[in-house]
Design an enzyme around this catalytic site. Structure first.
Site, PDB file in Angstrom:
ATOM      1  N   ASP A   1      65.110  23.526  12.946  1.00  9.66           N
ATOM      2  CA  ASP A   1      64.613  22.509  11.989  1.00  9.66           C
ATOM      3  C   ASP A   1      64.800  21.327  12.288  1.00  9.66           C
ATOM      4  O   ASP A   1      65.829  20.808  13.121  1.00  9.66           O
ATOM      5  CB  ASP A   1      65.424  23.016  10.664  1.00  9.66           C
TER       6      ASP A   1
ATOM      7  N   GLU B   1      65.208  17.067  10.390  1.00 10.49           N
ATOM      8  CA  GLU B   1      65.221  16.106   9.379  1.00 10.49           C
ATOM      9  C   GLU B   1      64.388  14.717   9.957  1.00 10.49           C
ATOM     10  O   GLU B   1      64.830  14.566  11.195  1.00 10.49           O
ATOM     11  CB  GLU B   1      66.469  16.100   8.592  1.00 10.49           C
TER      12      GLU B   1
ATOM     13  N   GLU C   1      63.346   7.484  -0.602  1.00  7.13           N
ATOM     14  CA  GLU C   1      62.795   8.694  -1.019  1.00  7.13           C
ATOM     15  C   GLU C   1      63.066   9.956  -0.122  1.00  7.13           C
ATOM     16  O   GLU C   1      63.265  10.747  -0.318  1.00  7.13           O
ATOM     17  CB  GLU C   1      61.091   8.580  -1.256  1.00  7.13           C
TER      18      GLU C   1
ATOM     19  N   HIS D   1      68.324  19.157   1.609  1.00  6.34           N
ATOM     20  CA  HIS D   1      67.892  19.612   2.994  1.00  6.34           C
ATOM     21  C   HIS D   1      68.853  19.278   3.919  1.00  6.34           C
ATOM     22  O   HIS D   1      69.191  17.979   3.776  1.00  6.34           O
ATOM     23  CB  HIS D   1      66.590  18.803   3.078  1.00  6.34           C
TER      24      HIS D   1
ATOM     25  N   ASP E   1      69.706  24.720   6.868  1.00 10.03           N
ATOM     26  CA  ASP E   1      68.285  25.330   6.733  1.00 10.03           C
ATOM     27  C   ASP E   1      67.920  26.101   7.852  1.00 10.03           C
ATOM     28  O   ASP E   1      67.125  27.285   7.756  1.00 10.03           O
ATOM     29  CB  ASP E   1      67.331  24.142   6.736  1.00 10.03           C
TER      30      ASP E   1
END
Length: 234
Positions: free
Chosen positions: A7, A9, A52, A150, A155
């Site tokens: 995963d 980010e 965001e 997240h 995750d």
């Protein structure tokens, strides 16, 4: 069979517009069981992080200042990935970002034949249902109560559990149970069957008389009586 659950980010949604990787996490599984081997790095993206994006993963540029650049971790990440299949949820997203970072760092793109998209696997199994990581955790009984934002390392651990459940929830005991039983070893205790003495049950004269009276009173011309009676010669 070695596989890697991965995963990332990022600072945004599109590497082509300048968004960068800020975290990479990966877990090794072998024959559908986690081995405990992990790779995890926070990365300085060399740019700002929009608000965001911070609302999604909780990380700011100040938190990542002083962390290694992607080019500094690329070699170790590739060593960990090896030539194994790479499982990711919405895998094209993660592969697209890693490819952009790898090319920027002077490495080759990841081979797409290694990509396993767990989101596509979930959609085939649960067509028409929500198949986000949170939705799958709830549906498959994977505890995700600690997931408030997240986070690649958390995750990827959840995704590993979800993926194993999607693949049938294989556990080591299943393999053991599937193996044929071995013959008894020499010297093993063998229990012989216990001989049982027949115990026929016979009715007494009184019981037979009571039964005959019951039949005569309750049944008219019972079939077994007529069949047992002598038949006249024709």
């Amino acid at each position: 069979m070695r596989q890697i659950v991965l995963d990332t980010e990022t600072t945004g949604l599109d590497p082509a517009s300048g968004d960068r990787v800020i975290e990479v996490a990966a877990i090794e599984i072998f024959n559908f069981m986690p081995t405990g081997a992990t790779f995890h790095e926070l990365v300085d993206p060399e740019r700002d992080i929009p608000e965001e994006a911070t609302r999604v993963h909780g990380m700011t540029v100040e938190m990542l200042r002083g962390k290694p650049l992607f080019r500094d971790i690329a070699g170790r990440m590739l060593d960990f990935l090896g030539d194994s299949e790479i499982i990711a949820h919405n895998a094209p997203f993660d592969f697209g970002f890693l490819d952009a970072e790898l090319v920027r760092a002077g490495h080759k793109r990841l081979d797409r034949s290694r990509m396993v998209d767990s989101l596509a696997v979930a959609k085939r199994r649960y067509p028409g249902l929500p198949n986000s990581l949170d939705s799958l955790c709830r549906r498959l009984g994977v505890d995700n109560t600690m997931r408030t934002a997240h986070n690649a390392l958390l995750d990827v651990k959840l995704l590993a559990e979800v993926y194993l459940e999607l693949m049938g929830g294989k556990q080591p005991g299943f393999e053991l149970a599937a193996r044929p039983a071995r013959p008894a070893a020499m010297g093993s205790l063998v229990v012989a069957p216990v001989a049982r003495t027949p115990r026929p049950i016979t009715a007494s004269a009184d019981e037979l008389a009571a039964h005959a009276a019951f039949v005569a009173k309750k049944l008219k011309d019972p079939l077994w009586v007529s069949l047992a009676a002598p038949q006249p010669l024709s």
